[in-house]
Every structure is written in structure tokens, then in C-alpha cells.
Design an enzyme around this catalytic site. Structure first.
Site, PDB file in Angstrom:
ATOM      1  N   GLY A 278       0.875  -1.167   0.000  1.00  0.00           N
ATOM      2  CA  GLY A 278       0.000   0.000   0.000  1.00  0.00           C
ATOM      3  C   GLY A 278       0.911   1.215   0.000  1.00  0.00           C
TER       4      GLY A 278
ATOM      5  N   THR B 283       9.912  12.139 -10.758  1.00  0.00           N
ATOM      6  CA  THR B 283      10.943  11.098 -10.635  1.00  0.00           C
ATOM      7  C   THR B 283      11.124  10.439 -11.990  1.00  0.00           C
ATOM      8  OG1 THR B 283       9.376   9.381  -9.926  1.00  0.00           O
ATOM      9  CG2 THR B 283      10.414  10.702  -8.194  1.00  0.00           C
TER      10      THR B 283
ATOM     11  N   ARG C 277      17.628  -4.336  -3.642  1.00  0.00           N
ATOM     12  CA  ARG C 277      17.142  -5.453  -2.829  1.00  0.00           C
ATOM     13  C   ARG C 277      15.726  -5.817  -3.251  1.00  0.00           C
ATOM     14  NH1 ARG C 277      18.004  -2.119   2.649  1.00  0.00           N
ATOM     15  NH2 ARG C 277      20.202  -1.652   2.451  1.00  0.00           N
TER      16      ARG C 277
ATOM     17  N   THR D 200      10.332  -2.223  -7.178  1.00  0.00           N
ATOM     18  CA  THR D 200       9.060  -2.025  -6.469  1.00  0.00           C
ATOM     19  C   THR D 200       9.291  -1.171  -5.226  1.00  0.00           C
ATOM     20  OG1 THR D 200       8.637  -4.315  -7.046  1.00  0.00           O
ATOM     21  CG2 THR D 200       7.004  -3.247  -5.662  1.00  0.00           C
TER      22      THR D 200
ATOM     23  N   ALA E 267      15.914   5.421 -13.212  1.00  0.00           N
ATOM     24  CA  ALA E 267      17.375   5.405 -13.110  1.00  0.00           C
ATOM     25  C   ALA E 267      17.998   6.747 -13.495  1.00  0.00           C
ATOM     26  CB  ALA E 267      17.936   4.300 -14.003  1.00  0.00           C
TER      27      ALA E 267
ATOM     28  N   GLY F 278       9.694   4.502  -5.753  1.00  0.00           N
ATOM     29  CA  GLY F 278       9.064   5.815  -5.682  1.00  0.00           C
ATOM     30  C   GLY F 278       8.664   6.169  -4.255  1.00  0.00           C
ATOM     31  N   ASP F 279       8.122   5.210  -3.530  1.00  0.00           N
ATOM     32  CA  ASP F 279       7.698   5.477  -2.147  1.00  0.00           C
ATOM     33  C   ASP F 279       8.912   5.701  -1.236  1.00  0.00           C
ATOM     34  OD1 ASP F 279       5.010   5.291  -2.800  1.00  0.00           O
ATOM     35  OD2 ASP F 279       4.985   3.124  -2.502  1.00  0.00           O
TER      36      ASP F 279
END
Ligand code: ATP
Length: 297
Positions: free
Chosen positions: A39, A212, A278, A241, A215, A244-245
């Protein structure tokens, strides 16, 4: 310590890994299944907490086992869940099928996130105590608008990630200080595929924008100033994944600490670069000591 409040979503990602995604009416056997807490709201809260802020999360989980795990995942990263409600019914879920070519198909069922449609007086009080309020678009829009307005009324910096992208009502944008779209969201909001043009167009509606660029780093634009591009460290990405957060959470912390914009963007890029090396979303988010070690001004 910088104080950040996140008003947003918690979801359990239910991920099936298959060779080839099934067509309608077809059944296929998957290779692996994982449940991954996520989320965008929860992810940004964890990113900011690990980056060194005192963070509280406003939102809702369901009264199911996913809800228990979503709450404890936040608490494991020291996010204050005192105002994270437990709603009757299921938690938010994202049903994700990932195929061997890395393509995916996703069904999001909002569940408890759909109940977050207003701010309580206690929520408002919490927002008033913050240095920044982080918002995304995975809860009902009226709550996002209410949050932005509360932050504006208390002179708290509002940072909005416009994802999943949708038209943004003028009364929401009027209360946003910093908009952080990725390049696809920036293009969808403005009809301009060039990120610089998109950022400049967005300045008609908000005072500051960071687009954003994966890369390629990020692009900052503010009214009355020349846009600024800040590169991302060159790393070999394993799983982007949550990048951005991670970036937004770390950026909010750096700005809250009063770092100048270029430095804050470089610091956020260091955090996001660590996360893409990671596996996982929140699991891959770096702690402050790791960001400091990776950061070079
Ligand atoms: P996601 O949906 O994967 O969470 P996003 O689409 O919201 O990400 P991006 O622009 O792809 O956002 O990435 C956010 C930030 O993460 C970038 O500005 C950059 O700092 C960092 N980042 C993403 N991908 C890479 C990469 N391959 N190498 C280094 N940094 C990266």
C-alpha cells in the site's frame, strides 16, 4: 526529530508467480506465492520512519489476519499506528500475477481503505503536529482533499504522490505544496511527455514539483526558478518495487530537516538506489545509517 504524518492506504499484496498469465476461463499452475505488506501509504510511512523521522499513519486495516500483519509491519519500523483504524471487513488487497517475462496484471480491492473517507478531530490534531503530511490516491479522494486542507490550515507542508493517477480536483491542488509524480503520471496529468515541460505545466497548479525519472534521477521545478535535474546513483537494480515510495519518504525527511532542495533530492536518490538493489517493497527500504553511508553530497 522531523515529524511526518501519512494519510493513506495499507494493502496486502498477494503475488502469484506464473510462467504465463491465464486467459479468461483458463487455469494455470503457479510456481510460487507470496504475501507482501504494501500500500503506498504504508510504504511511504515505513520509508520515512526508517529514514529517521517520527512517523504516524492515519488509515485503516481490516479486522482480518492481513490487518494484524499490516499493523505489525508498520510497528516493526516504529510507525505510530495509534490512529490507524481497524474497520469491519477485509483489509485492502492487491492481487498480482507476475509472469516469467516480468509482466504483471493487478486487481486492487480497496477493502478497509475505502472506509477512510473523512478526518476525525484526532486525525486533524495529529496533522497539526506534523512537519509534513504525505498523501497518495489509494484512499477515497474526499479524505485526501480533507487531509490537504487540514494541513494547509495548520501550515503543514503537503506532499502528494498522484498515484494511481487520476484527474486532480482544483481544490486538492490548491492545498498541495509539493507534487511528486513519476514521469508517466506527470505525462498523464499534463498531456506532455517531456518531463520538464510537464513539470513546468504543473507549476500552474502547485508551487513545487518533483518528477521522478527512474534510473535517470529526478527533476525539480519551482515557480520563478530554473528547473534542476538531480541524477540517481548508478546501481544494478534487482527490484524497483517501492522505489518511488522510498524516494518520497526520504525526501520528506530531508526537507523536514531543512536540507536545501538539491541536497534533499540527492539524499532521497541515495535511499531509493539502496532500495532497488534489494527484493521487496517496504522490506527493501533502507535505514538512516545506510542512507548516510551511501549519500555523497
Ligand atoms: P516504483 O513504481 O517502481 O516504486 P516510480 O515509478 O514511482 O517507482 P521511479 O521514477 O521509477 O518512480 O523511481 C523513483 C526514484 O527511485 C528515482 O527518482 C530514482 O531516484 C530511484 N530509482 C528508480 N529506479 C532506479 C534505478 N534503476 N537505479 C537507481 N535509482 C533508481
Amino acid at each position: 526529530m522531523t515529524r511526518i504524518v501519512v494519510l493513506g492506504s495499507t494493502n496486502m499484496d498477494l503475488v502469484a508467480y506464473v510462467e504465463k498469465a491465464p486467459q479468461r476461463g483458463e487455469t494455470v499452475t503457479g510456481r510460487e506465492f507470496r504475501t507482501i505488506p504494501g500500500g503506498k501509504g504504508a510504504n511511504q510511512a515505513i520509508a520515512a520512519a526508517r529514514a529517521g523521522a517520527g512517523v504516524a499513519m492515519i488509515g485503516a486495516v481490516g479486522n482480518d489476519s492481513f490487518g494484524t500483519r499490516l499493523r505489525s509491519t508498520l510497528e516493526d519500523s516504529r510507525v505510530d499506528t495509534g490512529l490507524l483504524r481497524t474497520a469491519e471487513g477485509p483489509s485492502g488487497t492487491a492481487h498480482i500475477v507476475v509472469d516469467d517475462e516480468g509482466g504483471n496484471a493487478i486487481v486492487v480491492v480497496p477493502g478497509a481503505n475505502g472506509t477512510v473517507d473523512h478526518l476525525t478531530p484526532a486525525d486533524d490534531h495529529l496533522v497539526a503536529s506534523a512537519d509534513a503530511l504525505l498523501l497518495q490516491l489509494e484512499i477515497p479522494l474526499r479524505a485526501v482533499v480533507a487531509g490537504a486542507r487540514a494541513a494547509r490550515a495548520h501550515r503543514v507542508r503537503t506532499i502528494l504522490t498522484p498515484a494511481p493517477v487520476q484527474p486532480l480536483p482544483p481544490d486538492l491542488l490548491a492545498a498541495v505544496d509539493l507534487l511528486v509524480p513519476n514521469e508517466h503520471e506527470a505525462a498523464a496529468l499534463t498531456g506532455r511527455t517531456d518531463p520538464r515541460e510537464a513539470a513546468l505545466a504543473l507549476l500552474d497548479q502547485v508551487p513545487e514539483v518533483v518528477v521522478t525519472l527512474g534510473a535517470a534521477g529526478s527533476l525539480y521545478a519551482a515557480r520563478g526558478a530554473e528547473p534542476l535535474t538531480v541524477p540517481a546513483p548508478r546501481v544494478s537494480a534487482v527490484d524497483t518495487t517501492g522505489a518511488g515510495d522510498t524516494f518520497v519518504g526520504a525526501l520528506a525527511v530531508a526537507l523536514g530537516e531543512g536540507r536545501p532542495v538539491r541536497e534533499a533530492l540527492t539524499w532521497a536518490a541515495a535511499a531509493a538506489a539502496l532500495s532497488v538493489q534489494r527484493e521487496g517493497a517496504s522490506a527493501s527500504m533502507p535505514y538512516r545509517s545506510e542512507i548516510e553511508a551511501r549519500y555523497t553530497a
